[in-house]
Design a protein around this motif. Structure first.
Motif, PDB file in Angstrom:
ATOM      1  N   GLU A 112       0.833  -1.194   0.000  1.00 59.09           N
ATOM      2  CA  GLU A 112       0.000   0.000   0.000  1.00 59.09           C
ATOM      3  C   GLU A 112       0.876   1.256   0.000  1.00 59.09           C
ATOM      4  O   GLU A 112       0.650   2.186  -0.756  1.00 59.09           O
ATOM      5  CB  GLU A 112      -0.897  -0.014   1.242  1.00 59.09           C
ATOM      6  CG  GLU A 112      -1.897   1.128   1.263  1.00 59.09           C
ATOM      7  CD  GLU A 112      -2.145   1.606   2.684  1.00 59.09           C
ATOM      8  OE1 GLU A 112      -2.321   0.749   3.572  1.00 59.09           O
ATOM      9  OE2 GLU A 112      -2.143   2.836   2.901  1.00 59.09           O
ATOM     10  N   LYS A 113       1.905   1.256   0.834  1.00 56.33           N
ATOM     11  CA  LYS A 113       2.731   2.450   0.975  1.00 56.33           C
ATOM     12  C   LYS A 113       3.740   2.616  -0.164  1.00 56.33           C
ATOM     13  O   LYS A 113       4.105   3.723  -0.521  1.00 56.33           O
ATOM     14  CB  LYS A 113       3.491   2.422   2.306  1.00 56.33           C
ATOM     15  CG  LYS A 113       2.588   2.623   3.507  1.00 56.33           C
ATOM     16  CD  LYS A 113       3.406   2.533   4.795  1.00 56.33           C
ATOM     17  CE  LYS A 113       2.567   2.123   5.981  1.00 56.33           C
ATOM     18  NZ  LYS A 113       1.505   3.098   6.302  1.00 56.33           N
ATOM     19  N   ILE A 114       4.202   1.505  -0.688  1.00 54.69           N
ATOM     20  CA  ILE A 114       5.187   1.568  -1.777  1.00 54.69           C
ATOM     21  C   ILE A 114       4.656   0.689  -2.914  1.00 54.69           C
ATOM     22  O   ILE A 114       5.041  -0.476  -3.048  1.00 54.69           O
ATOM     23  CB  ILE A 114       6.571   1.065  -1.307  1.00 54.69           C
ATOM     24  CG1 ILE A 114       6.959   1.751   0.011  1.00 54.69           C
ATOM     25  CG2 ILE A 114       7.650   1.308  -2.357  1.00 54.69           C
ATOM     26  CD1 ILE A 114       7.578   0.844   1.022  1.00 54.69           C
ATOM     27  N   PRO A 115       3.772   1.253  -3.725  1.00 56.01           N
ATOM     28  CA  PRO A 115       3.053   0.418  -4.698  1.00 56.01           C
ATOM     29  C   PRO A 115       3.975  -0.333  -5.663  1.00 56.01           C
ATOM     30  O   PRO A 115       3.620  -1.415  -6.114  1.00 56.01           O
ATOM     31  CB  PRO A 115       2.191   1.423  -5.447  1.00 56.01           C
ATOM     32  CG  PRO A 115       2.077   2.602  -4.532  1.00 56.01           C
ATOM     33  CD  PRO A 115       3.340   2.653  -3.745  1.00 56.01           C
ATOM     34  N   ASP A 116       5.166   0.217  -5.969  1.00 59.02           N
ATOM     35  CA  ASP A 116       6.012  -0.494  -6.932  1.00 59.02           C
ATOM     36  C   ASP A 116       7.019  -1.415  -6.249  1.00 59.02           C
ATOM     37  O   ASP A 116       7.981  -1.848  -6.863  1.00 59.02           O
ATOM     38  CB  ASP A 116       6.726   0.487  -7.863  1.00 59.02           C
ATOM     39  CG  ASP A 116       7.672   1.413  -7.101  1.00 59.02           C
ATOM     40  OD1 ASP A 116       7.498   1.544  -5.869  1.00 59.02           O
ATOM     41  OD2 ASP A 116       8.575   1.991  -7.723  1.00 59.02           O
ATOM     42  N   CYS A 117       6.825  -1.716  -4.981  1.00 56.05           N
ATOM     43  CA  CYS A 117       7.737  -2.674  -4.352  1.00 56.05           C
ATOM     44  C   CYS A 117       7.446  -4.066  -4.909  1.00 56.05           C
ATOM     45  O   CYS A 117       6.361  -4.332  -5.426  1.00 56.05           O
ATOM     46  CB  CYS A 117       7.601  -2.654  -2.830  1.00 56.05           C
ATOM     47  SG  CYS A 117       6.170  -3.518  -2.185  1.00 56.05           S
ATOM     48  N   ARG A 118       8.448  -4.899  -4.832  1.00 61.15           N
ATOM     49  CA  ARG A 118       8.252  -6.253  -5.350  1.00 61.15           C
ATOM     50  C   ARG A 118       8.405  -7.213  -4.189  1.00 61.15           C
ATOM     51  O   ARG A 118       9.439  -7.224  -3.525  1.00 61.15           O
ATOM     52  CB  ARG A 118       9.298  -6.561  -6.412  1.00 61.15           C
ATOM     53  CG  ARG A 118       9.084  -7.887  -7.106  1.00 61.15           C
ATOM     54  CD  ARG A 118      10.290  -8.264  -7.946  1.00 61.15           C
ATOM     55  NE  ARG A 118      10.013  -9.410  -8.826  1.00 61.15           N
ATOM     56  CZ  ARG A 118       9.896 -10.668  -8.422  1.00 61.15           C
ATOM     57  NH1 ARG A 118      10.015 -10.971  -7.159  1.00 61.15           N
ATOM     58  NH2 ARG A 118       9.661 -11.634  -9.297  1.00 61.15           N
ATOM     59  N   ILE A 119       7.388  -7.988  -3.900  1.00 58.96           N
ATOM     60  CA  ILE A 119       7.478  -8.975  -2.831  1.00 58.96           C
ATOM     61  C   ILE A 119       8.078 -10.248  -3.438  1.00 58.96           C
ATOM     62  O   ILE A 119       7.496 -10.846  -4.329  1.00 58.96           O
ATOM     63  CB  ILE A 119       6.092  -9.267  -2.217  1.00 58.96           C
ATOM     64  CG1 ILE A 119       5.423  -7.970  -1.707  1.00 58.96           C
ATOM     65  CG2 ILE A 119       6.206 -10.299  -1.093  1.00 58.96           C
ATOM     66  CD1 ILE A 119       6.147  -7.265  -0.581  1.00 58.96           C
ATOM     67  N   ASN A 120       9.267 -10.589  -2.962  1.00 59.78           N
ATOM     68  CA  ASN A 120       9.976 -11.737  -3.543  1.00 59.78           C
ATOM     69  C   ASN A 120       9.628 -13.051  -2.861  1.00 59.78           C
ATOM     70  O   ASN A 120      10.104 -14.105  -3.275  1.00 59.78           O
ATOM     71  CB  ASN A 120      11.493 -11.513  -3.463  1.00 59.78           C
ATOM     72  CG  ASN A 120      11.919 -10.213  -4.124  1.00 59.78           C
ATOM     73  OD1 ASN A 120      11.414  -9.869  -5.196  1.00 59.78           O
ATOM     74  ND2 ASN A 120      12.803  -9.468  -3.486  1.00 59.78           N
ATOM     75  N   SER A 121       8.861 -12.976  -1.801  1.00 57.91           N
ATOM     76  CA  SER A 121       8.438 -14.189  -1.107  1.00 57.91           C
ATOM     77  C   SER A 121       7.080 -14.614  -1.653  1.00 57.91           C
ATOM     78  O   SER A 121       6.301 -13.769  -2.065  1.00 57.91           O
ATOM     79  CB  SER A 121       8.270 -13.900   0.390  1.00 57.91           C
ATOM     80  OG  SER A 121       9.476 -13.464   0.939  1.00 57.91           O
ATOM     81  N   PRO A 122       6.822 -15.913  -1.626  1.00 54.12           N
ATOM     82  CA  PRO A 122       5.495 -16.349  -2.060  1.00 54.12           C
ATOM     83  C   PRO A 122       4.431 -15.884  -1.068  1.00 54.12           C
ATOM     84  O   PRO A 122       4.701 -15.760   0.125  1.00 54.12           O
ATOM     85  CB  PRO A 122       5.586 -17.875  -2.078  1.00 54.12           C
ATOM     86  CG  PRO A 122       6.964 -18.224  -1.699  1.00 54.12           C
ATOM     87  CD  PRO A 122       7.660 -17.022  -1.189  1.00 54.12           C
ATOM     88  N   GLN A 123       3.240 -15.626  -1.574  1.00 62.72           N
ATOM     89  CA  GLN A 123       2.155 -15.134  -0.731  1.00 62.72           C
ATOM     90  C   GLN A 123       1.457 -16.283  -0.013  1.00 62.72           C
ATOM     91  O   GLN A 123       1.610 -17.442  -0.361  1.00 62.72           O
ATOM     92  CB  GLN A 123       1.133 -14.387  -1.596  1.00 62.72           C
ATOM     93  CG  GLN A 123       1.747 -13.300  -2.452  1.00 62.72           C
ATOM     94  CD  GLN A 123       1.824 -11.956  -1.733  1.00 62.72           C
ATOM     95  OE1 GLN A 123       1.592 -11.885  -0.540  1.00 62.72           O
ATOM     96  NE2 GLN A 123       2.169 -10.915  -2.470  1.00 62.72           N
ATOM     97  N   GLU A 124       0.670 -15.876   0.955  1.00 66.12           N
ATOM     98  CA  GLU A 124      -0.216 -16.784   1.691  1.00 66.12           C
ATOM     99  C   GLU A 124       0.494 -18.047   2.154  1.00 66.12           C
ATOM    100  O   GLU A 124       1.578 -17.991   2.682  1.00 66.12           O
ATOM    101  CB  GLU A 124      -1.459 -17.134   0.837  1.00 66.12           C
ATOM    102  CG  GLU A 124      -2.239 -15.919   0.369  1.00 66.12           C
ATOM    103  CD  GLU A 124      -2.871 -15.136   1.521  1.00 66.12           C
ATOM    104  OE1 GLU A 124      -3.077 -15.717   2.606  1.00 66.12           O
ATOM    105  OE2 GLU A 124      -3.136 -13.928   1.334  1.00 66.12           O
TER     106      GLU A 124
END
Lengths: 393, 393
Positions: free
Chosen positions: A288-300
């Motif tokens: 939300e705060k950094i919309p162009d961040c990339r989460i490199n971990s799998p979700q959920e």
């Protein structure tokens, strides 16, 4: 010693629990008590020695309970790296006559990768399986490589950089179905105490674990060896650990690891659900705060609750790390801030991240004591640093 | 067996008052380099400095230190004997057997500064050679041309000295007789060598390091600290290091100046700061590790534009050297392994992809106009940390 102390303890937010954890006070106390009061050598025949031996038995039971196996199947080692080395070299030496082929993944810890390279020099053939873009290695890809002469498959349970949970059960079953003689080793250093593991109910022959990742002390680890599996020892000598791992046992360390295992076992049952929600909330706040961040971990559910790896393009990981350090938040960087050398993570490189994403990858790793409030504050601080650093670009 | 080290110094070109200054400084520097070893009196007599040693272990320690004292031409472990031909002959036999345990060819050379001694130098050499010849086996032969070993005898007022070894000294001039200078110390391979070369010419050096935390790591600073500790082994004294707070200057340049001139202006700021520190410290020159053409900031155009901010002599002892030559010295003086640690003093954020290779002075001045140069410099100096560094062991 005094000059080495960091005086930020009070407002410190420690998010580097995958590097190491704070020792539980109960575990530290037990270590001191053993060192001061019950300092016998378990091999001695007198009462003080027998007392020390009993301490080992209790700790062995505590660790066995954490991973769900029998007490006799736990062997104490000096660290996770030793456990991994031993599993690979011990199997290679014991069963090398069956074949000279092993399989592992491209995202293993260096203690696996380097040992595999060593075995390659000794004439072994090793396949390294790459992960998908989420950092998960496909079970099919591993199973496909199993051959008649495949002696061992080694795969980590949870990746230490991204927290990606690997399909251990599917791999184990598939491997055994294709070649019942192939052994299956699991590097569980980042999984033990983080995920509920019932190793006896899984098709796992060997499982490595480490004391200091579960709030125990450094310098002590263990290897689960399923009954019936034979390993050639790494260390020859006085025949401790049933002759499988010589060297006088680190009784205080082992006792403390036992207590840590017991406490972790309890925390895991009580808090696992809640921590998954905390992690989810942190990822959402970052996005939300950094919309162009990339989460490199799998979700959920594909990612372990204790690790979030993310890239913030334009912000070198080490710069973010030091900025956060100034705010009392301690994290880990995927790479050093180096203009000349590119020493980026082999794990995320295998995941196919861009250079930009690799250079800005950081890891936040939690303990059961990490709170949602701490992570809200952390996300705010990250957003602020990202804004400031990007303004220089 | 040797009870002292005899030091010869290069006195070429030194006359009158300079000479005694040189010698006094040298004696003092030797004394100081041995400060943490057992106490002893270092004395100077005509053309020689004598250092007592206590046994073999102390000999090795002392030699190790003395080899790093600038101003020394050579060092010889020597025997001191009575000024008596019998004693000198016996001493020569001892030295010969020590220098050539397997036997070989030898020659005796004598210097007689004690003119009251009844024999001339050639006479002494002849008699000593004859004595030796009578007292050693036939594995030793006297030989005038290219002998394996020249045994030197010095008959001086205070006694007779015999030695067979000339261990090369560090040469140069004693540190402290050449005034003081500041050295811009980045942590790379070049600047520590430049500082070493300054010390070699007798200059007392102080390091100036520009620290941009959190854009660079504490480890970059630690690297420079370790380099200064290596320097201190050559200066025989504590090294003063100024760690200049450079973060806000980096930010201001980034925010206000065109990217391609970023490095030029950054270097101009560094020289201004170095000059200010030099004035404060009574230093008369700025040393850098620059060599022409190495990087964008080291073209002649860059040097011209950057150097323009100061009237102080900017000395570049590496200017004519190739990288390989510099690396060779760095290895010799034990700074190389520290310099190649992967932590750098400048973050990638501040390194423009295309720095100006031929910056123009007028352009640089114009672009700096937006900066509050005095304000930034005052702040940087106010936040500068001064460290006194010395090897602990």
């Amino acid at each position: 010693m005094k000059s080495l102390m960091i005086d930020k303890t009070e407002q410190m937010i420690y998010l580097d629990n995958s590097a190491t954890t704070q020792v539980y006070p109960e575990a530290a106390k037990v270590a001191i008590d053993v060192m001061r009061e019950m300092y016998g050598n378990p091999s001695s025949l007198h009462g003080v020695g027998i007392q020390a031996e009993k301490i080992l038995t209790v700790a062995r039971q505590q660790v066995a309970a954490l991973v769900g196996c029998k007490r006799e199947e736990i062997f104490f080692t000096g660290c996770g790296t030793e456990s991994n080395n031993w599993a690979l070299k011990g199997i290679a030496d014991a069963y090398g006559v069956r074949g000279k082929h092993m399989i592992t993944t491209a995202i293993e810890h260096p203690s696996i990768l380097e040992t595999m390279k060593y075995l390659q020099q000794k004439g072994w053939e090793v396949d390294f399986i790459a992960p998908d873009e989420q950092g998960i290695v496909s079970a099919e890809a591993v199973i496909e490589k199993v051959r008649q002469d495949t002696v061992l498959v080694s795969m980590m349970f949870v990746n230490n950089e991204t927290g990606a949970i690997q399909p251990i059960e599917a791999v184990g079953k598939g491997v055994k179905a294709k070649n019942p003689q192939t052994f299956f080793h699991v590097d569980g250093v980042q999984a033990v105490g983080k995920l509920p593991i019932q190793v006896n109910r899984l098709p796992i022959d060997l499982l490595s674990g480490s004391g200091h990742k579960i709030h125990g002390p450094k310098g002590v680890g263990f290897l689960y060896v399923a009954k019936g599996v034979r390993l050639i020892p790494l260390l020859a000598g006085g025949g401790q650990e049933q002759g499988w791992r010589s060297g006088t046992e680190n009784v205080p360390g082992i006792a403390a690891m036992g207590i840590a295992a017991e406490k972790t076992c309890k925390a895991l049952k009580e808090k696992q659900e809640q921590m998954a929600a905390v992690r989810h909330g942190f990822i959402a706040a970052l996005q939300e705060k950094i919309p162009d961040c990339r989460i490199n971990s799998p979700q959920e559910k594909k990612g372990a609750w204790h690790i979030v790896n993310a890239s913030f393009p334009g912000v070198p990981s080490e710069v973010l790390l030091h900025y956060l350090e100034d705010a009392g938040i301690y994290i880990s960087a995927g790479s050093a801030c180096s203009a000349r050398k590119k020493q980026h993570s082999h794990v995320m490189r295998a995941q196919g991240l861009t250079e930009e994403a690799l250079a800005s990858a950081v890891r936040f790793s939690f303990s059961f004591d990490t709170t949602a409030e701490e992570l809200t504050y952390t996300a705010e601080q990250v957003a602020e640093v990202v804004r400031e650093v990007r303004s220089f670009r | 067996m040797y009870k002292l080290l005899m030091v010869k110094y290069g006195e070429l070109g030194l006359k009158g008052k300079n000479k005694s200054l040189f010698i006094n400084k040298l004696v003092k520097n030797i004394q100081r380099s041995l400060a943490d070893l057992p106490e002893r009196q270092v004395t100077s007599t005509w053309g020689r400095i004598l250092i007592p040693v206590y046994g073999e272990g102390d000999m090795a320690d002392t030699l190790e230190r003395v080899k790093r004292v600038f101003g020394i031409y050579s060092i010889s472990p020597a025997l001191e004997v009575e000024k008596d031909m019998e004693a000198i002959g016996a001493g020569a036999v001892q030295v010969l057997k020590d220098a050539l345990p397997q036997g070989g060819s030898f020659k005796i050379e004598t210097r007689r500064s004690d003119k009251t001694f009844p024999l001339t130098s050639p006479e002494i050499s002849q008699q000593v050679a004859a004595f030796v010849f009578r007292n050693v086996g036939e594995e030793y032969v006297a030989q005038m041309q290219n002998p394996d070993k020249i045994i030197q005898v010095e008959v001086r007022n205070e006694g007779a000295y015999i030695y067979g070894e000339n261990i090369p000294g560090a040469k140069g001039m004693p540190v402290g007789c050449g005034g003081k200078a500041v050295v811009m110390l980045s942590g790379g391979i070049d600047s520590p060598v430049a500082g070493w070369m300054a010390m070699k010419r007798g200059v007392t050096v102080e390091g100036v390091h520009f620290h941009s935390y959190p854009f660079t790591s504490e480890r970059a600073k630690e690297k420079v600290i370790d380099l200064c500790k290596e320097w201190s082994k050559w200066s025989g004294n504590k090294i003063i290091l100024h760690v200049v707070y450079f973060t806000n200057i980096q930010k201001a340049i980034r925010a206000n100046c065109p990217e391609e001139y970023g490095i030029t202006i950054m270097r101009r700021m560094m020289f201004r700061l170095a000059e200010r520190i030099a004035h404060q410290r009574g230093a008369l020159a700025i040393y850098t590790g620059e060599s022409v053409g190495q990087v964008a900031s080291q073209t002649l155009e860059s040097m011209y534009t950057i150097n323009n901010v100061t009237n102080m002599p900017v000395l570049r002892p590496l200017v004519g050297m190739d990288k390989e030559e510099i690396m060779e010295i760095a290895r010799k003086i034990d700074t190389y392994d520290i310099s190649i640690r992967p932590y750098e003093d400048c973050c990638t954020i501040f390194l423009p992809p295309h720095p100006k290779i031929r910056p123009r002075l007028e352009a640089a001045k114009e672009m700096e106009a937006k900066l509050d140069i005095e304000g930034l410099i005052d702040e940087a100096l106010e936040k500068t940390e001064i460290l006194y560094l010395q090897q602990e062991d």
